[in-house]
Design a protein around this motif. Structure first.
Motif, PDB file in Angstrom:
ATOM      1  N   GLU A 169       0.841  -1.201   0.000  1.00 19.89           N
ATOM      2  CA  GLU A 169       0.000   0.000   0.000  1.00 19.89           C
ATOM      3  C   GLU A 169       0.878   1.254   0.000  1.00 19.89           C
ATOM      4  N   ALA A 170       1.893   1.263   0.856  1.00 25.12           N
ATOM      5  CA  ALA A 170       2.789   2.422   0.930  1.00 25.12           C
ATOM      6  C   ALA A 170       3.529   2.621  -0.392  1.00 25.12           C
ATOM      7  N   LYS A 171       3.948   1.497  -0.980  1.00 27.41           N
ATOM      8  CA  LYS A 171       4.697   1.544  -2.226  1.00 27.41           C
ATOM      9  C   LYS A 171       3.816   2.088  -3.358  1.00 27.41           C
ATOM     10  N   ASN A 172       2.573   1.573  -3.419  1.00 26.25           N
ATOM     11  CA  ASN A 172       1.660   2.023  -4.475  1.00 26.25           C
ATOM     12  C   ASN A 172       1.339   3.506  -4.372  1.00 26.25           C
ATOM     13  N   LEU A 173       1.409   4.032  -3.155  1.00 31.13           N
ATOM     14  CA  LEU A 173       1.119   5.464  -2.962  1.00 31.13           C
ATOM     15  C   LEU A 173       2.390   6.311  -3.081  1.00 31.13           C
ATOM     16  N   GLN A 174       3.480   5.675  -3.468  1.00 28.71           N
ATOM     17  CA  GLN A 174       4.785   6.354  -3.611  1.00 28.71           C
ATOM     18  C   GLN A 174       5.239   7.046  -2.335  1.00 28.71           C
ATOM     19  N   CYS A 175       5.050   6.357  -1.237  1.00 25.31           N
ATOM     20  CA  CYS A 175       5.466   6.901   0.059  1.00 25.31           C
ATOM     21  C   CYS A 175       6.938   6.590   0.322  1.00 25.31           C
ATOM     22  N   GLU A 176       7.535   7.431   1.114  1.00 25.19           N
ATOM     23  CA  GLU A 176       8.924   7.172   1.543  1.00 25.19           C
ATOM     24  C   GLU A 176       8.952   6.584   2.947  1.00 25.19           C
ATOM     25  N   THR A 177       7.847   6.714   3.653  1.00 26.08           N
ATOM     26  CA  THR A 177       7.749   6.238   5.035  1.00 26.08           C
ATOM     27  C   THR A 177       6.328   5.714   5.254  1.00 26.08           C
ATOM     28  N   PHE A 178       6.087   4.934   6.297  1.00 25.53           N
ATOM     29  CA  PHE A 178       4.724   4.493   6.591  1.00 25.53           C
ATOM     30  C   PHE A 178       4.591   4.083   8.051  1.00 25.53           C
ATOM     31  N   GLN A 179       3.338   3.954   8.471  1.00 18.95           N
ATOM     32  CA  GLN A 179       3.021   3.599   9.855  1.00 18.95           C
ATOM     33  C   GLN A 179       1.939   2.529   9.864  1.00 18.95           C
ATOM     34  N   ILE A 180       2.005   1.631  10.833  1.00 19.13           N
ATOM     35  CA  ILE A 180       0.961   0.594  10.968  1.00 19.13           C
ATOM     36  C   ILE A 180       0.581   0.393  12.445  1.00 19.13           C
TER      37      ILE A 180
END
Ligand SMILES: [Zn+2]
Ligand SMILES: [Zn+2]
Length: 280
Positions: A20-31
């Motif tokens: 999900e983070a990759k598809n949104l072109q994020c550099e960081t993520f939280q879960i």
């Protein structure tokens, strides 16, 4: 580039959160590690943990952040709740560390019947019982309403008093900041915020920013996240906040409402546009 990301879902699988983070072109993520409103925490198989860590590296996602579940209350007046909370806290932090998390973010609750000294003792004790961690550090998040974490001066005072080797700093949530009385759409308030951080804490202690607009009004003490630019903080408020040069490198993570898959895209785009405008 300043890392920007979103809180992603582990509903399908923990590996899905990375997709999900990759598809949104994020550099960081939280879960969350599990449903944040229940006490039960699942184990992850070793194979999944290894895959997860590898995928994070392959996709250059940094920092990787875990948010504490909501039931944890280390300063409850009920000793039973404190015991269950300490147990869950330890499990979650150790699991975060095992998964390679950089940060574990927690909101401490409030307890008006308890003296601050006792609150600090209880939190410090719970944190120090977690044990040695490889990498993960705990961050204390500011809240919309609390005698220990709503005002910036109180947040840093709390940080200093509960500081153990497992805690490395604070997370600032823009919605909580606004609801706690800081109207960041007003430049004068931004200057006051800067002074307060300088006087009571240190900009180096701000390791993460939760980026949310606010549905509730300034000083309401009500925590209701809104889409970026569509709440009471507004685009101007975020522009002001991003202009604070001392924290212009700090990673940003959105926790904005998600009714459709488009919502994250819209909010990420709104933030990227503000950042781009300020760069030019
Ligand atoms: Zn937050
Ligand atoms: Zn919130």
């Amino acid at each position: 580039m300043r890392p920007l990301g979103v809180h992603t879902s582990i509903k399908e699988s923990i590996l899905n959160a990375i997709e999900e983070a990759k598809n949104l072109q994020c550099e960081t993520f939280q879960i969350f590690l599990h449903s944040p409103r229940i006490w039960k925490i699942p184990e992850f198989e070793e194979e999944i943990i290894e895959k997860f860590k590898k995928k994070i590296q392959e996709n250059n996602l940094s920092p990787f952040v875990v948010h504490a579940s909501y039931l944890i209350n280390l300063i409850s007046s009920n000793p039973k709740t404190i015991n269950s909370s300490k147990y869950l806290l330890k499990r979650e932090v150790l699991m975060s560390d095992l998964l390679g998390a950089d940060y574990y973010v927690i909101h401490l609750k409030d307890n008006r019947e308890m003296q601050n000294e006792e609150i600090f003792d209880k939190v410090r004790e719970a944190f120090s019982k977690i044990g040695k961690l490889q990498k993960c550090k705990i961050l204390i998040e500011n809240t919309a309403k609390s005698k220990i974490t709503a005002r910036i001066s109180d947040l840093f005072d709390t940080f200093k008093n509960i500081n153990t080797e497992n805690v490395s700093g604070v997370c600032i949530d823009t919605c909580h900041l606004f609801a706690a009385g800081y109207d960041i759409s007003n430049e004068k308030v931004i200057s006051e915020f800067i002074e307060e951080v300088k006087n009571f804490g240190d900009f180096n202690l701000i390791k993460l920013i939760h980026l949310n607009d606010s549905k509730a009004s300034v000083g309401s003490g009500i925590d209701r996240h809104e889409h970026i630019g569509r709440g009471n903080i507004g685009i101007k408020g975020f522009e002001n906040f991003f202009k604070i040069k001392e924290i212009s490198h700090v990673p940003l993570i959105l926790e904005t409402p998600k009714k459709s898959p488009q919502d994250d895209i819209k909010n990420l785009t709104a933030v990227r546009e503000i950042l781009k405008k300020l760069e030019s």
